[in-house]
Design an enzyme around this catalytic site. Sequence first.
Site, PDB file in Angstrom:
ATOM      1  N   ASN A  35       8.161  79.761  24.571  1.00  6.96           N
ATOM      2  CA  ASN A  35       7.352  80.969  24.448  1.00  6.96           C
ATOM      3  C   ASN A  35       6.233  80.780  23.449  1.00  6.96           C
ATOM      4  O   ASN A  35       6.477  80.434  22.280  1.00  6.96           O
ATOM      5  CB  ASN A  35       8.232  82.133  23.998  1.00  6.96           C
ATOM      6  CG  ASN A  35       7.433  83.387  23.721  1.00  6.96           C
ATOM      7  OD1 ASN A  35       6.944  84.030  24.647  1.00  6.96           O
ATOM      8  ND2 ASN A  35       7.272  83.733  22.461  1.00  6.96           N
ATOM      9  N   GLU A  36       4.989  81.030  23.877  1.00  2.00           N
ATOM     10  CA  GLU A  36       3.820  81.067  23.013  1.00  2.00           C
ATOM     11  C   GLU A  36       3.765  79.855  22.072  1.00  2.00           C
ATOM     12  O   GLU A  36       3.754  79.969  20.872  1.00  2.00           O
ATOM     13  CB  GLU A  36       3.807  82.368  22.212  1.00  2.00           C
ATOM     14  CG  GLU A  36       3.660  83.581  23.109  1.00  2.00           C
ATOM     15  CD  GLU A  36       3.625  84.889  22.356  1.00  2.00           C
ATOM     16  OE1 GLU A  36       3.446  84.875  21.123  1.00  2.00           O
ATOM     17  OE2 GLU A  36       3.776  85.946  22.996  1.00  2.00           O
TER      18      GLU A  36
END
Length: 468
Positions: free
Chosen positions: A459-460
């Site tokens: 994630n990110e």
Amino acid sequence: MPVDTISLDGQWLLKDFPHEEGESHRPFEADSPTEGWIPTEVPGDIHPTLSSCGRLPEDLFAGTNVEKCRWTGEREWWFRRDFDVPVDFLRQRSELVFDGIDLYGTVWLNGRRLGETANSFHPHRFDVTDCIRPGQRNTLVVRVGATLKIIEARPWQKYFACFYTPRIFARKAQCQFSWDWAPHLPALGIWRSVRLETFDSGRVMDVAVRPRNDGRVTLFIELDERPERQDLDQKVSSRGEERMTRPKGELLVEITGPVNTRRKPADEPVRSTLPVTGQKHFCTLTVPKPQLWWPNEYGEQPLYHYRVCLERDGKTHHEVTGRFAFREVRVVEEPIDESRLSFRFEINGVPIFCKGANWVPASCFPATVPRERYRHLVRLARDAHFNMLRIWGGGIYESDDFYDACDELGIMVWQDFMFACSDYPDDDPTFVDLVIPELQYQVRRLRNRPCVVYWCGGNEKTGSAGFR
């Protein structure tokens, strides 16, 4: 059957000590006193136990009560269980299996230190063949170290992470160290099942299923037995050559179904038999007129069952069963114009408009989520016309109960690996050695799931791999 099991789930005893002081009290010895220990459930988490006995607030999430829990991550927690083993129970080899310890575990059996754990995302096995006591009481003790003390002692200052940088060394749910939507409340304990396994050689260790929509199904099968080298004529042939003695038996491979559909299942299973010739095998079967698995609102979700049976002397020696479905996934990345590519999913050749949301852990203490709640939440997603949930990379690889519900209800899963919003210490060999077995285990565990349609690195993570 070559594998017999004693479940060690249920009630254990729990006691805490200051960081790195518990071992001096020798609580791992069978005759150590149990005064001051409190009952707790395994699988489970220490926080509900401490709340029920008055050491933490009754409602951990009211007001600022979370702040009153921080001390739990600064002490070490000891779990103990006594259990009996029947005299005739043991086979050639015995192992203690922990499906998940959260996080820094040390395990003793009958006073012998078996080893340590440092990753909550994959199981740990310990050989106890020489220290298990049949016909007697056995004492199993697990220390779960002071998570905050341990990770804050690592060299975290040179890395970047949102919210709380030391978390990057902890292979557990990152959101438990606070997030923009979650409190700082790291779970602690034995959060997955525990069991004693005893077995003889000759087990089916892994089955990978590769179905195609034309009905062909290839199964890749791995056994625990390798061919053994022997020489000819009193172990040395006249030419000095060696030969391989092959494991005995044959493999029966069977496919039945479908189930989870309104249509009638096939009348007869599809079967194949092949000789055991080594450790790895594969075979391809053809299922006539296969029924295809579809996302929610595009069709039904028929599921097929496979069975791989190792037979010796006409009897079942070991078998493994599981589910799969006929569905083919394609991620379409084609030019839209000179500067853009498409990104869409096709299931069984049909473009799918993906509708859904992020899925984060259903509780701060994932071990406490029952099967019924998973099914209820996934059913709500289906009823809201979702067809995809993305397992967010700051949480956990979910319970089998979650993936079962998604398989049956037509919810596609975008599966992140568990990395989120930070640099990770991939320049630290110890960290890399923790992560590689985790990824291998989770991919093997989930690869036969029809619901899992995509794997993502995390994630990110933009900017966290040198791309500034």
